[in-house]
Design a protein around this motif. Structure first.
Motif, PDB file in Angstrom:
ATOM      1  N   ILE A 587       0.847  -1.207   0.000  1.00 44.58           N
ATOM      2  CA  ILE A 587       0.000   0.000   0.000  1.00 44.58           C
ATOM      3  C   ILE A 587       0.880   1.254   0.000  1.00 44.58           C
ATOM      4  O   ILE A 587       0.643   2.197  -0.771  1.00 44.58           O
ATOM      5  CB  ILE A 587      -0.942  -0.009   1.226  1.00 44.58           C
ATOM      6  N   THR A 588       1.889   1.267   0.857  1.00 47.26           N
ATOM      7  CA  THR A 588       2.796   2.424   0.969  1.00 47.26           C
ATOM      8  C   THR A 588       3.482   2.705  -0.370  1.00 47.26           C
ATOM      9  O   THR A 588       3.720   3.857  -0.727  1.00 47.26           O
ATOM     10  CB  THR A 588       3.862   2.154   2.059  1.00 47.26           C
ATOM     11  N   ASN A 589       3.809   1.647  -1.089  1.00 46.89           N
ATOM     12  CA  ASN A 589       4.520   1.814  -2.364  1.00 46.89           C
ATOM     13  C   ASN A 589       3.577   1.914  -3.560  1.00 46.89           C
ATOM     14  O   ASN A 589       3.971   1.668  -4.696  1.00 46.89           O
ATOM     15  CB  ASN A 589       5.530   0.681  -2.551  1.00 46.89           C
ATOM     16  N   GLU A 590       2.329   2.286  -3.260  1.00 47.72           N
ATOM     17  CA  GLU A 590       1.332   2.644  -4.277  1.00 47.72           C
ATOM     18  C   GLU A 590       1.114   1.539  -5.314  1.00 47.72           C
ATOM     19  O   GLU A 590       1.026   1.786  -6.518  1.00 47.72           O
ATOM     20  CB  GLU A 590       1.738   3.953  -4.971  1.00 47.72           C
ATOM     21  N   CYS A 591       1.055   0.308  -4.828  1.00 49.97           N
ATOM     22  CA  CYS A 591       0.791  -0.810  -5.735  1.00 49.97           C
ATOM     23  C   CYS A 591      -0.684  -0.815  -6.118  1.00 49.97           C
ATOM     24  O   CYS A 591      -1.543  -0.463  -5.314  1.00 49.97           O
ATOM     25  CB  CYS A 591       1.163  -2.119  -5.065  1.00 49.97           C
ATOM     26  N   ASP A 592      -0.966  -1.216  -7.350  1.00 46.87           N
ATOM     27  CA  ASP A 592      -2.332  -1.253  -7.874  1.00 46.87           C
ATOM     28  C   ASP A 592      -2.907  -2.656  -7.671  1.00 46.87           C
ATOM     29  O   ASP A 592      -2.384  -3.625  -8.197  1.00 46.87           O
ATOM     30  CB  ASP A 592      -2.292  -0.897  -9.362  1.00 46.87           C
ATOM     31  N   PHE A 593      -3.996  -2.730  -6.884  1.00 48.60           N
ATOM     32  CA  PHE A 593      -4.578  -4.039  -6.555  1.00 48.60           C
ATOM     33  C   PHE A 593      -5.668  -4.465  -7.535  1.00 48.60           C
ATOM     34  O   PHE A 593      -6.261  -5.525  -7.380  1.00 48.60           O
ATOM     35  CB  PHE A 593      -5.178  -4.002  -5.143  1.00 48.60           C
ATOM     36  N   SER A 658      14.494   3.545  -7.036  1.00 46.49           N
ATOM     37  CA  SER A 658      15.365   4.020  -8.134  1.00 46.49           C
ATOM     38  C   SER A 658      14.565   4.984  -9.016  1.00 46.49           C
ATOM     39  O   SER A 658      13.410   5.306  -8.726  1.00 46.49           O
ATOM     40  CB  SER A 658      15.845   2.829  -8.962  1.00 46.49           C
ATOM     41  N   ASP A 659      15.173   5.408 -10.128  1.00 47.80           N
ATOM     42  CA  ASP A 659      14.497   6.329 -11.066  1.00 47.80           C
ATOM     43  C   ASP A 659      13.948   5.618 -12.291  1.00 47.80           C
ATOM     44  O   ASP A 659      13.502   6.254 -13.230  1.00 47.80           O
ATOM     45  CB  ASP A 659      15.496   7.420 -11.525  1.00 47.80           C
ATOM     46  N   ASP A 660      13.992   4.286 -12.289  1.00 47.02           N
ATOM     47  CA  ASP A 660      13.560   3.538 -13.471  1.00 47.02           C
ATOM     48  C   ASP A 660      12.057   3.266 -13.377  1.00 47.02           C
ATOM     49  O   ASP A 660      11.610   2.311 -12.745  1.00 47.02           O
ATOM     50  CB  ASP A 660      14.349   2.218 -13.536  1.00 47.02           C
ATOM     51  N   ASP A 661      11.246   4.130 -14.014  1.00 43.06           N
ATOM     52  CA  ASP A 661       9.782   4.035 -13.903  1.00 43.06           C
ATOM     53  C   ASP A 661       9.224   2.727 -14.448  1.00 43.06           C
ATOM     54  O   ASP A 661       8.293   2.148 -13.884  1.00 43.06           O
ATOM     55  CB  ASP A 661       9.121   5.214 -14.624  1.00 43.06           C
ATOM     56  N   SER A 662       9.780   2.272 -15.567  1.00 44.45           N
ATOM     57  CA  SER A 662       9.301   1.028 -16.184  1.00 44.45           C
ATOM     58  C   SER A 662       9.537  -0.162 -15.247  1.00 44.45           C
ATOM     59  O   SER A 662       8.660  -1.000 -15.055  1.00 44.45           O
ATOM     60  CB  SER A 662      10.021   0.817 -17.513  1.00 44.45           C
ATOM     61  N   ALA A 663      10.730  -0.236 -14.681  1.00 49.19           N
ATOM     62  CA  ALA A 663      11.067  -1.337 -13.755  1.00 49.19           C
ATOM     63  C   ALA A 663      10.199  -1.255 -12.501  1.00 49.19           C
ATOM     64  O   ALA A 663       9.724  -2.276 -11.992  1.00 49.19           O
ATOM     65  CB  ALA A 663      12.549  -1.272 -13.393  1.00 49.19           C
ATOM     66  N   LYS A 664       9.971  -0.017 -12.011  1.00 52.39           N
ATOM     67  CA  LYS A 664       9.131   0.156 -10.813  1.00 52.39           C
ATOM     68  C   LYS A 664       7.711  -0.357 -11.069  1.00 52.39           C
ATOM     69  O   LYS A 664       7.114  -1.025 -10.216  1.00 52.39           O
ATOM     70  CB  LYS A 664       9.088   1.622 -10.395  1.00 52.39           C
ATOM     71  N   LYS A 665       7.183  -0.049 -12.240  1.00 50.91           N
ATOM     72  CA  LYS A 665       5.829  -0.470 -12.584  1.00 50.91           C
ATOM     73  C   LYS A 665       5.728  -2.000 -12.594  1.00 50.91           C
ATOM     74  O   LYS A 665       4.777  -2.596 -12.068  1.00 50.91           O
ATOM     75  CB  LYS A 665       5.453   0.090 -13.960  1.00 50.91           C
ATOM     76  N   GLU A 666       6.740  -2.650 -13.174  1.00 51.57           N
ATOM     77  CA  GLU A 666       6.728  -4.122 -13.242  1.00 51.57           C
ATOM     78  C   GLU A 666       6.841  -4.730 -11.843  1.00 51.57           C
ATOM     79  O   GLU A 666       6.160  -5.710 -11.532  1.00 51.57           O
ATOM     80  CB  GLU A 666       7.889  -4.622 -14.116  1.00 51.57           C
ATOM     81  N   VAL A 667       7.689  -4.131 -10.999  1.00 52.44           N
ATOM     82  CA  VAL A 667       7.868  -4.656  -9.637  1.00 52.44           C
ATOM     83  C   VAL A 667       6.579  -4.509  -8.840  1.00 52.44           C
ATOM     84  O   VAL A 667       6.162  -5.427  -8.130  1.00 52.44           O
ATOM     85  CB  VAL A 667       9.044  -3.966  -8.917  1.00 52.44           C
ATOM     86  N   ARG A 668       5.927  -3.340  -8.958  1.00 57.42           N
ATOM     87  CA  ARG A 668       4.662  -3.148  -8.228  1.00 57.42           C
ATOM     88  C   ARG A 668       3.626  -4.187  -8.647  1.00 57.42           C
ATOM     89  O   ARG A 668       2.948  -4.794  -7.812  1.00 57.42           O
ATOM     90  CB  ARG A 668       4.126  -1.743  -8.494  1.00 57.42           C
ATOM     91  N   ALA A 669       3.504  -4.389  -9.966  1.00 59.09           N
ATOM     92  CA  ALA A 669       2.508  -5.348 -10.482  1.00 59.09           C
ATOM     93  C   ALA A 669       2.848  -6.773 -10.037  1.00 59.09           C
ATOM     94  O   ALA A 669       1.967  -7.544  -9.634  1.00 59.09           O
ATOM     95  CB  ALA A 669       2.453  -5.265 -12.009  1.00 59.09           C
ATOM     96  N   THR A 670       4.131  -7.104 -10.080  1.00 61.01           N
ATOM     97  CA  THR A 670       4.550  -8.474  -9.697  1.00 61.01           C
ATOM     98  C   THR A 670       4.371  -8.689  -8.199  1.00 61.01           C
ATOM     99  O   THR A 670       3.903  -9.746  -7.760  1.00 61.01           O
ATOM    100  CB  THR A 670       6.027  -8.708 -10.086  1.00 61.01           C
ATOM    101  N   ALA A 671       4.731  -7.675  -7.409  1.00 60.88           N
ATOM    102  CA  ALA A 671       4.617  -7.799  -5.945  1.00 60.88           C
ATOM    103  C   ALA A 671       3.176  -8.085  -5.546  1.00 60.88           C
ATOM    104  O   ALA A 671       2.914  -8.931  -4.679  1.00 60.88           O
ATOM    105  CB  ALA A 671       5.107  -6.521  -5.278  1.00 60.88           C
ATOM    106  N   VAL A 672       2.223  -7.401  -6.185  1.00 57.48           N
ATOM    107  CA  VAL A 672       0.807  -7.614  -5.883  1.00 57.48           C
ATOM    108  C   VAL A 672       0.352  -8.991  -6.376  1.00 57.48           C
ATOM    109  O   VAL A 672      -0.326  -9.737  -5.665  1.00 57.48           O
ATOM    110  CB  VAL A 672      -0.074  -6.512  -6.507  1.00 57.48           C
ATOM    111  N   TYR A 673       0.743  -9.336  -7.606  1.00 57.17           N
ATOM    112  CA  TYR A 673       0.316 -10.611  -8.181  1.00 57.17           C
ATOM    113  C   TYR A 673       0.778 -11.789  -7.310  1.00 57.17           C
ATOM    114  O   TYR A 673      -0.007 -12.675  -6.978  1.00 57.17           O
ATOM    115  CB  TYR A 673       0.868 -10.762  -9.607  1.00 57.17           C
ATOM    116  N   ILE A 674       2.042 -11.756  -6.938  1.00 55.54           N
ATOM    117  CA  ILE A 674       2.591 -12.849  -6.109  1.00 55.54           C
ATOM    118  C   ILE A 674       1.924 -12.850  -4.738  1.00 55.54           C
ATOM    119  O   ILE A 674       1.608 -13.911  -4.185  1.00 55.54           O
ATOM    120  CB  ILE A 674       4.127 -12.727  -5.959  1.00 55.54           C
TER     121      ILE A 674
END
Length: 874
Positions: A587-593, A658-674
């Motif tokens: 939640i803190t890292n603004e992941c999309d559920f 980090s400053d890598d927006d694309s990588a951040k987006k993938e990590v957020r999506a993966t973190a929620v999915y897992i």
């Protein structure tokens, strides 16, 4: 963001109400079926730790198969518990100054029903506290109308087949409750006792034959003295008569193999009416059977006049005094022996000769044995089948009548001349009597009720509507699995197998999972007298139902008793908080559920955690098929705590910050999915916290937004190099942290590492992943050359890394400490080696102990090698 800490008291009742209100426990139509019948707890009972283990396992299985799209029924209910309930209500009435005899049968039974309606659901509500997802709309009771109808039908049909009959036989008799009881209700207690040596004069001689007995008062019912045919000491006495002291009745000295020359004096008094073994001797030798007790344990008219009416133990004292006075008493000795006590009345049980109803269990056992032999029903662990056969192969007639008022009254009516008419009801019985006598006759119904195990033996099919051909009977019988304790394999499991095969010609369950006992942390059986009883409801209140469930499941190892400690439950409460905090991190890292789709995985850490998920899912599925709940819990815990919370979320920070927006987006999506898949995997273990997190985040936006019916993960994957690379990062950081701990260096201290001597692939790997390694491993820099300062060497995957510490450390002291530790390990290794080379130990010790010793040996050997390499590098 949700609260910092998971507060189970705010969640569990709320979530359970949500499940019930939405009728989530009812079966949902599907082609695949999964059904379980609850071992019905006594209506008088309250939740104990055995119930908690048994029902945690059942709920785990039911929730798992429900999530795998099975139409799932968990059939609940309670047992009327004849003796226990009647005794409880009698005590309650006594406090009010009323006896059951004052009320009469009808009014007393009415009082029992009043009690049941007021208090009978206590244990059901406690099972709900544990999270049990039974279909409560189908809650059954063994005295319900339909179950009572099935009981009558079974009795009548078995009687027609001559498989139920009435006979005068020895039974376990409770002199306080004044009823026959089953072996299960007999508690064999080891007590301090005495054995008495008494001499019987041999008629026509001046000789005596001395016997040894723990129950001298049963002399009044002696009908022979037995000696072993091979015992030369008594050869000249065989066939002679003796006079029983005080009684002055003559009995014969006979030969029988039951007399053991090594026991007592070798000569055995035989009292067929008051000892099960003596009864068999009596049958073999056509001895007279003399009953000397009344129903309440007093001496009857078959004893000398001075003893009639005395309590059996008062009679013993009087008899011993008289035997001493008349010089028949030889001596007594202190012994430890087992004495049967009634578990309800706490009184000594008497073998007692009475008229009772019996089932010909030997004939019913034939098909019940076949289905286990043919693997239509399988025991887990398999060795319990031996226990099953051991009993079934030596099965005795089953006494099914009880001299109680509460229970299923036996459907038998007596004519004035004693002829018995067994029928479904009185009207049928009167019709049968009229046909027999050609006139109307007055009939009196048998006052006895049936053994509780008779009705509970019909549980798997009677609860599904039998004898009617119901939809549920068609769908869910045979049931899939029975979860039970080993102590009722004979009394309940075997009965269900016999009745299921006799009346439906189908096994009642495919699998039988037999769990062990729950003991205290020292391995002692819990008992009120020891003061070591742990109340599951207290633990649920303090630490949550989830923490208790996970503890019990994680310790449910086949063939091993659960040694429960409060600290273990407390530890798993921390596990719930770990999950809660992981959710807060997302939640803190603004992941999309909102998305349920698997993201496109390009980053190594995302590929790695996804592969770890698939591995643990597949492993747990196999564990469940094998009924290895302990292994399933262990793997689920490791994945959740170590792989996801400790490593993945920690590794993800290097990208999220980090400053890598694309990588951040993938990590957020993966973190929620897992995380969603993780909650699904954990839901059967810990349903409350997982459902709360799921609902709070609206993890499923479809019309079935509850976790309980979300599909179990069905992803598949293959490992590639990316997963191996992430695992290597974890290995390096883990080994470095453990190395610091080994050297007693502060875990927060920074280090420099020389990678000069590594092979090119390893050097390349370090360079490509240096950012992550530095951040998580607290490393200043990696160097291509050795530094000019003291170093210690660390071995990772067979390669040597030189470690330089920021803080000043005393390498000589470290070396000295490592040498001491190495010596200690070597001594332990030598001891284990000695044990493993001892053939006697290998042959006698349990297999699991030997295997554990081999594992300990290998672990110590590896530890010694590591220490040696570290010492060499200092």
């Amino acid at each position: 963001m949700s609260s910092d800490k998971y507060i189970h008291l705010d969640v569990e009742d709320k979530i359970y109400s949500y499940w019930e209100k939405n009728e989530l426990f009812k079966p949902r139509s599907n082609s695949k079926k999964y059904s379980v019948v609850i071992p019905p707890p006594n209506v008088t009972g309250s939740l104990h730790m055995g119930h908690a283990l048994n029902n945690s396992i059942q709920d785990f299985l039911v929730r798992y198969y429900r999530m795998n799209n099975y139409e799932t029924l968990w059939q609940p209910g309670t047992d009327h518990a004849g003796i226990a309930t009647q005794a409880l209500v009698e005590r309650k009435l006594e406090k009010e100054g009323v006896s059951k005899n004052d009320l009469g049968r009808e009014k007393f039974i009415q009082k029992v029903w009043e009690w049941k309606n007021q208090y009978g659901d206590i244990i059901i509500n406690q099972l709900k506290k544990l999270g049990c997802s039974c279909d409560w709309s189908r809650n059954a009771f063994t005295m319900d109308e339909n179950l009572s109808k099935s009981v009558i039908k079974v009795f009548v049909e078995l009687h027609k087949k001559k498989l139920i009959y009435k006979a005068k036989k020895l039974v376990n008799w409770d002199t306080v409750l004044k009823t026959a009881i089953s072996d299960l209700e007999v508690d064999q207690r080891e007590v301090n006792s005495k054995i008495y040596y008494i001499r019987y004069p041999i008629d026509g001689t001046s000789d005596f034959i001395t016997i040894a007995t723990t129950r001298p008062e049963t002399m009044f019912g002696d009908t022979a003295i037995a000696v072993n045919p091979n015992d030369e000491r008594f050869k000249s006495f065989v066939g002679k008569t003796v006079t029983i002291p005080i009684v002055d009745r003559k009995i014969k000295i006979i030969e029988d193999d039951y007399a053991d020359p090594e026991q007592g004096t070798g000569a055995l008094k035989i009292t067929p009416a008051h000892d099960f073994n003596d009864y068999e001797v009596g049958v073999r030798n056509t001895l007279e059977v003399i009953n000397i007790f009344t129903e309440d344990g007093k001496i009857n008219e078959n004893a000398p006049k001075d003893y009639i009416g005395l309590d059996r133990f008062d009679a013993r004292k009087k008899l011993l005094k008289e035997l001493k006075e008349k010089d028949f008493f030889v001596k007594d000795e202190d012994i430890r022996n087992k004495v049967p006590y009634g578990d309800r009345s706490n009184s000594v049980i008497e073998p007692f000769l009475t008229d009772q109803w019996f089932v010909d269990a030997e004939k019913l056992a034939v098909k019940a044995k076949e289905i286990v032999n043919n693997k239509k029903t399988n025991f887990f662990p398999e060795n319990w089948s031996k226990t099953y056969f051991q009993w079934m192969n030596n099965i005795e007639p089953w006494c099914i009548s009880r001299q109680l008022w509460w229970g299923h009254q036996i459907p038998a009516w007596y004519a004035p001349d004693g002829k018995i008419f067994v029928a479904n009801n009185e009207e049928e019985a009167k019709k049968d009597a009229k046909d027999f006598y050609n006139k109307d006759v007055e009939l009196i119904r048998d006052p006895d009720v049936l053994d509780t195990w008779f009705s509970s033996g019909l549980w798997p099919f009677a609860t599904l509507g039998w004898p009617e051909k119901t939809e549920y009977l068609e769908k869910f019988y045979p049931t899939t699995v029975l979860v039970t304790g080993f102590d009722i394999i004979f009394f309940w499991v075997a009965r269900m197998m016999m009745f299921g095969m006799e009346f439906l010609n189908k096994e009642p369950f495919k699998d039988i999972y037999v769990h062990a006992l729950v003991r205290d942390e020292k391995g002692q059986k819990m008992s009120k007298s020891k003061g070591n009883v742990i109340d599951p409801l207290d633990l649920i209140e303090k630490y949550s139902a989830d923490a208790l469930r996970f503890t019990l499941l994680s310790m449910a190892s086949p063939g091993t008793d659960v040694k429960l400690s409060e600290d273990r439950v407390k530890g798993y409460r921390n596990f719930l908080n770990k999950l809660w905090n992981a959710n807060n991190f997302l939640i803190t890292n603004e992941c999309d559920f909102s998305s349920n789709d698997k993201p496109n995985l390009t980053l190594n850490i995302n590929k790695w955690i996804y592969n770890e998920l698939i591995d643990v899912k597949n492993t747990i599925e196999q564990n469940i098929k094998d009924y290895r709940f302990d292994e399933a819990a262990k793997h689920a815990y490791r994945f959740a705590w170590n792989s996801y919370c400790d490593w993945y979320l920690e590794l993800s920070k290097t990208i999220l910050y980090s400053d890598d927006d694309s990588a951040k987006k993938e990590v957020r999506a993966t973190a929620v999915y897992i995380f969603k898949q993780l909650l699904k995997i954990l839901h059967p273990f810990i349903p409350f916290v997982t459902e709360e997190i799921w609902l709070n985040n609206k993890f499923d936006n479809s019309n079935k937004d509850y976790l309980m019916y979300s599909n179990w993960p069905n992803d598949e994957a293959k490992k590639d190099q990316s997963s191996k690379d992430v695992q290597k990062i974890i290995d390096i950081i883990s080994d470095l942290r453990s190395f610091k701990n080994e050297l007693n260096v502060s875990p927060g201290s920074f280090t420099d590492i020389s990678i000069k001597n590594l092979n090119k692939d390893s050097q390349k790997f370090i360079n490509e992943n240096s950012t992550v390694l530095k951040k998580l491993g607290r490393i200043n820099s990696f160097h291509d050359e050795d530094l000019d300062k003291p170093a210690a060497s660390m071995v990772i995957s067979g390669e040597i890394y030189k470690i330089y510490f920021d803080e000043n450390i005393d390498l000589d002291l470290i070396k000295s400490n490592l040498l001491k530790k190495q010596e200690k390990y070597q001594n332990e290794l030598n001891s284990i080696s000695k044990r493993l080379s001892n053939k006697g130990f290998i042959d006698r010790a349990p297999k699991e102990i030997v295997e554990q010793e081999k594992t300990n040996y290998n672990n110590l050997e590896n530890d010694i090698k590591k220490i040696s390499l570290t010492i060499e590098g200092i």
